[in-house]
Design a protein around this motif. Sequence first.
Motif, short mmCIF file in Angstrom:
data_model
loop_
_atom_site.label_atom_id
_atom_site.label_comp_id
_atom_site.label_asym_id
_atom_site.label_seq_id
_atom_site.Cartn_x
_atom_site.Cartn_y
_atom_site.Cartn_z
N GLY A 34 17.20 13.22 -13.70
CA GLY A 34 17.77 12.07 -14.39
C GLY A 34 18.89 12.40 -15.36
O GLY A 34 19.38 11.52 -16.06
N GLY A 35 19.30 13.66 -15.41
CA GLY A 35 20.33 14.06 -16.37
C GLY A 35 21.63 14.44 -15.67
O GLY A 35 21.81 14.26 -14.48
N HIS A 36 22.54 14.99 -16.45
CA HIS A 36 23.81 15.47 -15.89
C HIS A 36 23.83 17.00 -15.88
O HIS A 36 23.07 17.65 -16.60
CB HIS A 36 24.99 14.90 -16.67
CG HIS A 36 25.11 15.40 -18.08
ND1 HIS A 36 24.36 14.91 -19.11
CD2 HIS A 36 25.88 16.39 -18.60
CE1 HIS A 36 24.67 15.55 -20.23
NE2 HIS A 36 25.59 16.45 -19.95
N ALA A 37 24.70 17.56 -15.08
CA ALA A 37 24.79 19.01 -14.91
C ALA A 37 25.24 19.68 -16.21
O ALA A 37 26.18 19.21 -16.87
CB ALA A 37 25.75 19.36 -13.79
N VAL A 38 24.58 20.77 -16.55
CA VAL A 38 24.88 21.54 -17.75
C VAL A 38 25.17 22.98 -17.33
O VAL A 38 24.38 23.59 -16.61
CB VAL A 38 23.68 21.52 -18.73
CG1 VAL A 38 23.96 22.36 -19.95
CG2 VAL A 38 23.32 20.09 -19.11
N PRO A 39 26.30 23.55 -17.76
CA PRO A 39 26.60 24.94 -17.39
C PRO A 39 25.72 25.91 -18.17
O PRO A 39 25.52 25.76 -19.38
CB PRO A 39 28.07 25.10 -17.76
CG PRO A 39 28.30 24.09 -18.84
CD PRO A 39 27.37 22.95 -18.56
N LEU A 40 25.16 26.91 -17.48
CA LEU A 40 24.35 27.93 -18.13
C LEU A 40 25.10 29.25 -18.25
O LEU A 40 25.14 29.86 -19.31
CB LEU A 40 23.05 28.15 -17.35
CG LEU A 40 22.12 26.94 -17.22
CD1 LEU A 40 20.92 27.31 -16.36
CD2 LEU A 40 21.70 26.44 -18.58
N LYS A 41 25.65 29.72 -17.13
CA LYS A 41 26.37 31.00 -17.09
C LYS A 41 27.63 30.83 -16.25
O LYS A 41 27.76 29.89 -15.47
CB LYS A 41 25.52 32.09 -16.43
CG LYS A 41 24.21 32.41 -17.12
CD LYS A 41 24.44 33.35 -18.27
CE LYS A 41 23.09 33.74 -18.89
NZ LYS A 41 23.27 34.68 -19.97
N LYS A 42 28.56 31.77 -16.41
CA LYS A 42 29.73 31.80 -15.53
C LYS A 42 30.14 33.25 -15.30
O LYS A 42 29.86 34.14 -16.11
CB LYS A 42 30.89 30.99 -16.09
CG LYS A 42 31.51 31.53 -17.35
CD LYS A 42 32.65 30.64 -17.79
CE LYS A 42 33.29 31.14 -19.06
NZ LYS A 42 34.43 30.29 -19.46
N VAL A 43 30.76 33.45 -14.16
CA VAL A 43 31.28 34.77 -13.78
C VAL A 43 32.75 34.59 -13.42
O VAL A 43 33.09 33.76 -12.57
CB VAL A 43 30.52 35.36 -12.57
CG1 VAL A 43 31.15 36.67 -12.13
CG2 VAL A 43 29.05 35.54 -12.90
#
Length: 93
Positions: A34-43
């Motif tokens: 029920g939520g929106h996408a949240v960034p955790l990590k990036k490369v």
Amino acid sequence: MNLICYEGRTDPFKYQTYEAADDFTTWLMFTPDGGHAVPLKKVNWHWSGTGEWSNGDPILTDHDEGTSGPIDAIDYPSWTNSLSNLDHFYEEQ
């Protein structure tokens, strides 16, 4: 992409040498129910390469790749172009 023409060729592969390079970011995203996408990590990563034609076959002659990360994502990804509903996109082709 750089293309170096080999003037002695008469076949459709008029370029003898190809060079390409690009930088990319790959994101690990979490979407709660029920939520929106949240960034955790990036490369952050890159790739470059040089190739040439040899007896009608493409040959990779040199390449370089590398990464930094993964690192904590404190920003959100953004796109200048995006595709959605790919099933519909491929049906139209």
